[in-house]
Enzyme design. Structure first.
Site, PDB file in Angstrom:
ATOM      1  N   SER A 149      83.952  19.318  52.125  1.00  0.00           N
ATOM      2  CA  SER A 149      84.341  20.729  52.166  1.00  0.00           C
ATOM      3  C   SER A 149      83.314  21.619  52.846  1.00  0.00           C
ATOM      4  O   SER A 149      83.589  22.787  53.108  1.00  0.00           O
ATOM      5  CB  SER A 149      84.595  21.255  50.746  1.00  0.00           C
ATOM      6  OG  SER A 149      83.386  21.464  50.063  1.00  0.00           O
ATOM      7  N   LYS A 187      78.727  25.088  47.342  1.00  0.00           N
ATOM      8  CA  LYS A 187      79.575  26.031  48.067  1.00  0.00           C
ATOM      9  C   LYS A 187      78.757  27.240  48.512  1.00  0.00           C
ATOM     10  O   LYS A 187      77.630  27.460  48.070  1.00  0.00           O
ATOM     11  CB  LYS A 187      80.726  26.516  47.177  1.00  0.00           C
ATOM     12  CG  LYS A 187      81.755  25.458  46.814  1.00  0.00           C
ATOM     13  CD  LYS A 187      82.583  25.043  48.010  1.00  0.00           C
ATOM     14  CE  LYS A 187      83.677  24.063  47.598  1.00  0.00           C
ATOM     15  NZ  LYS A 187      83.127  22.771  47.174  1.00  0.00           N
TER      16      LYS A 187
END
Length: 228
Positions: A149, A187
């Site tokens: 991701s 993230k």
């Protein structure tokens, strides 16, 4: 001769590469230069490339080489820097970690660059990293990345990320976030009022948004190690 915006972008790319070890995303460039769309960033990148200041590396996620800098930046002590995604040869002048000034950091387990997974914090193994990769004071640790991701931030599955332990983050920082006290994820951090957005760097994933009390920052990305 560079325009003011071209100079600002080149300076921002250099600053973020020095700080994070990875280049900024196009969204971050857009926000930093206060532009309305990423098309403006594409034009600035193209102009810098045409003038010989940067080089984009084909078939690699956001890999940018700073070839040269304006004289004003060189006089201020800047030096060209390259971040290349998954090149097959080590950078020119690179030394094996064991011959450099290096330190052992605890390898605390795996971190999800995808959907959150349960945090693993055994610290039974260690990894050797150059001391220059560590950012100032504070405790550091390493994690193995699992998932894709964050590939557009130059972070691939299987990479080792070096994390500086801290409990706060600025918008745009890449962090280790603990969600609901048991799930860890890597993230980009954004605070939106009373909510925390954990943004991926891959269009295949959605941003995760949580009430701020559900997210605890465990550390900030300061370096990355990849085996070639």
């Amino acid at each position: 001769m560079l325009t003011r915006k071209q100079m600002e972008l080149l300076d921002f790319i250099k600053t973020r590469m020095d700080r994070d070890g990875v280049p900024p995303s196009f969204d971050e460039m857009k926000d930093a230069l206060d532009l309305r769309s990423k098309s403006g960033i594409h034009r600035l990148i193209t102009a810098l490339e045409e003038r010989g200041f940067i080089r984009r590396l084909a078939h690699r996620a956001r890999a940018i080489e700073i070839v040269k800098l304006p004289e004003a930046m060189e006089r201020a002590g800047f030096a060209p820097r390259v971040i290349e995604g998954d090149r097959t040869e080590p950078p020119r002048g690179a030394r094996p970690v064991e011959t450099a000034n290096a330190l052992d950091l605890p390898l605390m387990g795996r971190i999800a660059a995808g959907l959150p997974i349960e945090a693993i914090t055994d610290g039974a193994q260690s990894v050797t990293v150059p001391s220059m990769m560590l950012s100032g004071r504070g405790q550091h640790y390493a994690l193995e990345v699992r998932g894709d991701s964050m590939i557009e931030a130059g972070i691939n599955d299987g990479d080792i990320v070096v994390i500086r332990e801290q409990q706060t983050a600025d918008n745009g920082d890449i962090v280790v976030a603990l969600v609901a006290d048991h799930e860890a994820t890597l993230k980009r951090f954004r605070r939106r009022g009373g909510m925390i957005a954990l943004e991926p760097a891959n269009a295949s994933y959605e941003t995760q948004v949580y009430p701020d009390h559900m997210v605890k920052v465990q550390g900030r990305l300061v370096g990355l190690i990849r085996s070639y």
